[in-house]
Design an enzyme around this catalytic site. Structure first.
Site, short mmCIF file in Angstrom:
data_model
loop_
_atom_site.label_atom_id
_atom_site.label_comp_id
_atom_site.label_asym_id
_atom_site.label_seq_id
_atom_site.Cartn_x
_atom_site.Cartn_y
_atom_site.Cartn_z
N ASP A 170 0.67 -1.67 -0.65
CA ASP A 170 0.11 0.00 0.12
C ASP A 170 0.13 1.33 -0.14
O ASP A 170 2.02 1.33 0.52
CB ASP A 170 -1.01 0.18 1.26
CG ASP A 170 -1.91 1.07 1.00
OD1 ASP A 170 -2.26 1.46 0.54
OD2 ASP A 170 -2.01 1.49 2.48
N ASN A 178 -9.91 0.54 0.67
CA ASN A 178 -8.58 0.54 1.48
C ASN A 178 -9.26 0.49 2.62
O ASN A 178 -10.07 2.18 2.91
CB ASN A 178 -7.77 0.89 1.35
CG ASN A 178 -6.50 0.48 -0.04
OD1 ASN A 178 -7.00 0.16 -1.07
ND2 ASN A 178 -6.05 1.31 -0.50
N VAL A 179 -9.52 -0.15 3.81
CA VAL A 179 -9.58 0.04 4.89
C VAL A 179 -8.52 -0.39 6.28
O VAL A 179 -8.09 -1.46 6.07
CB VAL A 179 -10.90 -0.94 5.60
CG1 VAL A 179 -11.37 0.09 6.79
CG2 VAL A 179 -11.74 -0.57 4.33
N HIS A 181 -9.37 4.89 -1.66
CA HIS A 181 -8.64 4.76 -0.27
C HIS A 181 -9.12 5.04 0.70
O HIS A 181 -10.73 6.15 0.23
CB HIS A 181 -7.72 5.21 -0.52
CG HIS A 181 -6.48 5.07 -1.31
ND1 HIS A 181 -5.10 4.31 -0.72
CD2 HIS A 181 -6.76 4.28 -2.37
CE1 HIS A 181 -4.65 3.77 -1.23
NE2 HIS A 181 -5.73 3.37 -3.12
N GLY A 182 -9.48 5.08 2.17
CA GLY A 182 -9.60 5.40 2.91
C GLY A 182 -10.90 5.26 3.29
O GLY A 182 -12.54 6.30 3.80
N GLY A 183 -11.71 3.97 3.45
CA GLY A 183 -12.72 2.96 3.94
C GLY A 183 -13.22 3.93 5.61
O GLY A 183 -14.58 3.93 5.85
#
Ligand code: 13P
Length: 279
Positions: free
Chosen positions: A82, A226-227, A204-206
């Site tokens: 990541d 993404n989490v 991103h930024g889940g």
């Protein structure tokens, strides 16, 4: 099952109309929690780690831990780098046999982003999926964030994807890293980006996005979400609560197992929210 390539996770999700969660690990408890949830739900998934979080262990350690835990799992899982912000990070992950890589040169000027990302493409064998970022996602991860966040420009998307030959495109469309209660996806912008992109998208930024927004992403060509913060907070909260309840607590194994269970619950909930019709 052995680790599979990121491309296999993407293709299987696309063919089954699924969105893969991409969950950040740091340590054994987080890894155990993620895999427990994956086994409950059966949706192909990415386990990922950013260079900031290999500081404790190194890429090989993360690889060994994830690979070993997956030996008894039937669900396809890829191990992903990541936010590889340098080609050195990409090299480190590839040397440790990661099966998927993100190059993040999104803060550099457009042409430099292309040049760095295209170089990462050359470094990755064809079976290693490459994610690149266009536009710069705001907020902070591990105290690191861009000086200037910027949205993905749909007019640049076609050219960028063609020039880089990435397999997935990370977009900045209102999503923000970290707990950001006001973060909202701009679905009109996401739709424009999707129309311009020949590859599936990554959000991103889940952790900061509301469930009803996460549950719509599959309609917009998003294949990976993404989490990280949610899982990290679940672990820290478990330890904090154990200490607050009993400052003399010494059963590390009991609290560690509670942390694994808390992480697994968070991950399972997120996978189900991302796949409202499937999981
Ligand atoms: P959150 O911490 O907001 O879930 O974002 C994680 C992420 O996007 C990792 O790349």
């Amino acid at each position: 099952m052995a680790l599979v390539s990121g491309t296999e996770v993407v293709n299987e999700c696309l063919s089954r109309g699924l969105v893969a969660g991409a969950f950040n690990t740091t340590n054994i408890e987080t890894t155990m929690g993620i895999v427990q949830a994956i086994e409950r739900v059966g949706v192909p998934t990415f386990i990922q780690v950013a260079p900031t979080n290999v500081a404790l262990s190194g890429y090989e350690y993360i690889y060994d831990m994830v690979r070993r835990r997956l030996e008894t799992t039937d669900v396809p899982v890829a191990l992903h780098l990541d936010h590889g912000k340098s080609l050195d990070a990409v090299e480190g992950a590839l040397a440790a046999r990661f099966t998927s890589v993100m190059i993040d040169a999104s803060e550099a000027p457009y042409e430099e982003n292309i040049a760095t990302s295209a170089r990462a493409r050359e470094m990755c064998p064809p079976e290693v999926a490459l994610e690149a970022e266009l536009g710069s996602i705001g907020g902070k991860e591990d105290e690191i964030g861009p000086d200037h966040a910027s949205n993905t420009d749909p007019n640049q998307v076609g050219h960028f994807v063609e020039a880089v030959q990435c397999d997935m495109l990370a977009v900045s469309v209102g999503n923000v890293h970290g707990y950001a209660p006001d973060a909202r996806i701009d679905f009109d912008l996401l739709a424009d980006v999707r129309s311009a992109s020949s590859v599936p998208l990554v959000v991103h930024g889940g952790s900061g996005l509301p469930a009803e927004q996460l549950g719509r992403l599959h309609e917009f060509g998003v294949v990976k979400v993404n989490v990280a913060s949610d899982l990290r907070n679940a672990m820290i909260r478990t330890f904090g609560e154990a200490y607050a309840a009993n400052p003399d607590e010494v059963s590390l194994i009991r609290v560690s197992k509670e942390a694994v269970a808390a992480i697994a619950d968070v991950v399972e909930r997120r996978i189900r929210i991302l796949n409202p019709t499937a999981a």
